[in-house]
Design a protein around this motif. Structure first.
Motif, short mmCIF file in Angstrom:
data_model
loop_
_atom_site.label_atom_id
_atom_site.label_comp_id
_atom_site.label_asym_id
_atom_site.label_seq_id
_atom_site.Cartn_x
_atom_site.Cartn_y
_atom_site.Cartn_z
N PRO A 65 0.80 -1.23 0.00
CA PRO A 65 0.00 0.00 0.00
C PRO A 65 0.83 1.29 0.00
O PRO A 65 0.30 2.37 -0.22
CB PRO A 65 -0.80 -0.09 1.30
N LYS A 66 2.14 1.19 0.26
CA LYS A 66 2.97 2.38 0.43
C LYS A 66 3.61 2.84 -0.88
O LYS A 66 4.09 2.02 -1.66
CB LYS A 66 4.07 2.13 1.48
N THR A 67 3.63 4.16 -1.07
CA THR A 67 4.36 4.74 -2.19
C THR A 67 5.85 4.76 -1.85
O THR A 67 6.25 4.53 -0.69
CB THR A 67 3.90 6.17 -2.46
N ASN A 68 6.68 5.06 -2.85
CA ASN A 68 8.12 5.13 -2.61
C ASN A 68 8.46 6.20 -1.57
O ASN A 68 9.32 6.00 -0.70
CB ASN A 68 8.86 5.41 -3.92
N CYS A 119 0.12 8.65 12.20
CA CYS A 119 -1.25 9.14 12.27
C CYS A 119 -1.84 9.28 10.87
O CYS A 119 -1.12 9.53 9.90
CB CYS A 119 -1.31 10.49 12.98
N ALA A 120 -3.17 9.15 10.78
CA ALA A 120 -3.82 9.16 9.47
C ALA A 120 -4.26 10.56 9.05
O ALA A 120 -4.52 10.80 7.87
CB ALA A 120 -5.03 8.24 9.48
N THR A 133 -7.58 2.82 1.68
CA THR A 133 -6.41 2.02 1.27
C THR A 133 -6.33 0.73 2.06
O THR A 133 -6.10 -0.35 1.50
CB THR A 133 -5.12 2.83 1.45
N LEU A 134 -6.52 0.82 3.37
CA LEU A 134 -6.49 -0.38 4.20
C LEU A 134 -7.55 -1.38 3.75
O LEU A 134 -7.28 -2.59 3.63
CB LEU A 134 -6.73 -0.01 5.67
N GLY A 140 -9.02 -3.85 8.14
CA GLY A 140 -9.98 -2.91 8.69
C GLY A 140 -9.29 -1.81 9.49
O GLY A 140 -8.09 -1.89 9.78
N GLY A 141 -10.04 -0.79 9.83
CA GLY A 141 -9.49 0.30 10.61
C GLY A 141 -10.13 0.40 11.98
O GLY A 141 -11.34 0.23 12.13
N ILE A 142 -9.30 0.66 12.98
CA ILE A 142 -9.78 0.96 14.33
C ILE A 142 -9.50 2.43 14.56
O ILE A 142 -8.35 2.83 14.75
CB ILE A 142 -9.07 0.10 15.39
N LEU A 143 -10.54 3.25 14.49
CA LEU A 143 -10.34 4.69 14.61
C LEU A 143 -10.06 5.08 16.05
O LEU A 143 -10.76 4.65 16.97
CB LEU A 143 -11.57 5.45 14.10
#
Length: 563
Positions: A65-68, A119-120, A133-134, A140-143
């Motif tokens: 999922p990560k860019t360079n 942090c998002a 993206t996740l 899943g996401g845990i906010l």
């Protein structure tokens, strides 16, 4: 220069110019500070190899999922976490930066480094790309609204009046301005819950109780609960957690001068099922901070419990905090979002546990829902935590509600030890990392085995850990017990920006995998960011392992460009 030559040139620069730490063998130690909390190594003995265990060394899957640029930033952040001077003085350095460079520039620097990595975003809108993206990668996401409060950093309460106690004459004073701030936090958490419903239906939201009430009040509540527990321990001379009505009456009369009728009413209240016994589960449920003033009214001598008794003002504030928590839980039920209540420092935890148990009995009730809504968090670096898990599981069975638990090792190691040393009391956390590993793995095994029992078919666990060995043990145990990886019994969670090799591999294989997704204003989440840096610094071997993974993936990508 052609793009291929440029890529090759860049790759060589990365290889020779970036100052990656080389992994080296760490000497074994019995303390946290000199031990690896994460054990990535798998046994070399082919007889012990289990083909069902995922390959967690797959960097392509870990960083897909990560860019360079995000990879390079991650490498920089983990490098910074290995510079002890920066970590030890992080709070002072960021305060100095704000004074010299100003808040705007400091915030931009943090956003470009540690904030951007761990942090998002700053609000519900800015975190949506990360959550999407996740989700695309099966995670899943845990906010988690990551603003942190503490009694040392938050302004003390001040009020225009004090309340004097008959036993505890040092009245408590409180600032009702902070009550308004707590009310605002309720709205933030409710908004977070709604965001989960919109972006990741059926997902999790995390809350911190220190955002719902003043930490000093929480500390006071914890003292009250602890002293009530100590009183029961004095009555329970056999240390079984269960005493006969006669034993209770005899012990009780040695501390209190009640008449016969009042003693009988109290025992009937505690033994409401007329079992002939009073046990700690019922005692802790029924002797709440609100009951203490009435209980101590007939004390023979003024002792620790009497001194801890809450004022009328404090009882009102406790009630207000409880109402805030209930508002959040009601919103979680409405949005079908599960609620993870974070564990915090040991001096607050009894109060937090007490509030969570209250919420669980209401919103996890078996006649209202088919699965747990509210999850408590258990810190397995705390001495006696497995006993707490057992007691709370028993409590859920007795009061007919679903048990939900998040298991962590613990995030306040350094501050807990420092405070224990300063206040001259025994450290509440285990002395060695091996004891913590054992407690964590034992807790997972105990709960998964209980899940097979008829009474606990709805039990759910969130294994929030970066420890690869613990995850492998859990997966193997799931296989042995016939627990489906997708039936919700067990989920795995790691922090955003850490252990991507675990999260994305698990998500890709269909396990219930989550990332803790912190967000909040940069200046508000600074304590969280500093704590993250300190954890990575303490877990030196882990940071080096992360760096090694990042290095391998960066070289793989730029080698592919060259080819």
């Amino acid at each position: 220069m052609s793009s291929h030559r440029l890529g090759g040139h860049f790759a060589r620069k990365l290889k020779h110019g970036l100052c990656f730490y080389r992994a080296r063998r760490l000497k074994s130690s019995t303390t946290f500070a000199h031990s690896q909390i994460i054990n990535y190594s798998r046994s070399n003995n082919s007889d012990e190899f289990d083909s069902s265990i995922p390959d967690f060394n797959d960097t392509r899957a870990a960083y897909a999922p990560k860019t360079n640029m995000q990879l390079l930033r991650a490498a920089l952040v983990f490098k910074l976490c290995n510079i002890s001077f920066l970590v030890e003085h992080a709070d002072r350095l960021q305060n100095l930066s704000r004074r010299i460079l100003g808040g705007i520039i400091t915030d931009k620097l943090l956003k470009a480094t540690v904030f951007g990595h761990f942090c998002a975003g700053e609000d519900e809108q800015s975190i949506r790309p990360t959550l999407s993206t996740l989700q695309n990668y099966g995670v899943g996401g845990i906010l988690d609204y990551a603003a942190e409060s503490d009694s040392e950093t938050r302004k003390p309460y001040k009020s225009s009046h004090t309340t004097s106690l008959s036993y505890n004459t040092a009245g408590k004073v409180y600032d009702y301005e902070s009550e308004a701030t707590c009310d605002q936090h309720v709205e933030v958490f409710q908004s977070c819950i709604r965001s989960v419903q919109e972006v990741s239906p059926g997902g999790f939201a995390a809350i911190k109780v220190t955002a719902l009430g003043n930490p000093k009040l929480l500390e006071r509540i914890s003292i009250i609960i602890t002293e009530a527990k100590n009183l029961f321990a004095k009555l329970d001379k056999k240390r079984t957690g269960r005493i006969t009505r006669e034993e209770f009456e005899q012990g009780y009369r040695s501390f209190f001068s009640d008449d016969d009728e009042r003693v009988k009413d109290l025992i009937d209240y505690l033994d409401y099922k007329n079992s002939g016994h009073v046990d700690y589960v019922t005692w802790s449920k029924r002797i709440t901070p609100k009951e203490i003033p009435r209980l101590i009214a007939t004390c023979r001598e003024v002792g620790p419990l009497a001194h801890s008794s809450p004022t009328d003002e404090e009882l009102e504030l406790i009630d207000a905090m409880s109402q805030r928590a209930h508002k959040i839980a009601e919103e979680a039920v409405r949005c079908k979002t599960r609620l993870l209540v974070d564990a915090e420092q040991a001096r607050f935890q009894p109060a937090i546990d007490n509030l969570v148990l209250e919420l669980q009995q209401t919103y996890n009730a078996m006649d209202k829902t088919n699965a747990p809504i509210v999850f408590n968090t258990y810190q397995c670096y705390r001495k006696g935590e497995l006993d707490c898990i057992r007691a709370d599981l028993q409590r859920s069975d007795r009061y007919n509600y679903h048990f939900g638990a998040k298991l962590v090792r613990g995030a306040y190691m350094e501050s807990e030890r420092a405070r224990a040393k300063e206040m001259e009391y025994p450290s509440p956390i285990y002395d060695t990392i091996d004891q913590t590993h054992q407690c964590y793995n034992d807790a997972v095994e105990f709960l998964l085995k209980q899940r097979k029992e008829e009474s606990y078919k709805s039990l759910e666990i969130v294994c929030a850990t970066h420890n690869q060995e613990s995850i492998e043990k859990a997966i193997k145990l799931m296989s042995n017990l016939g627990i489906d990886k997708q039936n919700g019994t067990i989920s795995f969670a790691q922090l955003l920006g850490m252990s991507d090799n675990l999260t994305f591999k698990l998500g890709g294989l269909g396990y219930q995998a989550y990332k803790y997704v912190p967000y909040g204003k940069v200046d508000e989440v600074t304590p969280y960011l500093i704590r993250r840096a300190q954890e990575n610094s303490a877990m030196l071997g882990n940071s080096k392992r992360e760096l090694e993974f990042l290095k391998n993936e960066i070289m793989r990508r730029f080698s592919a460009i060259r080819l």
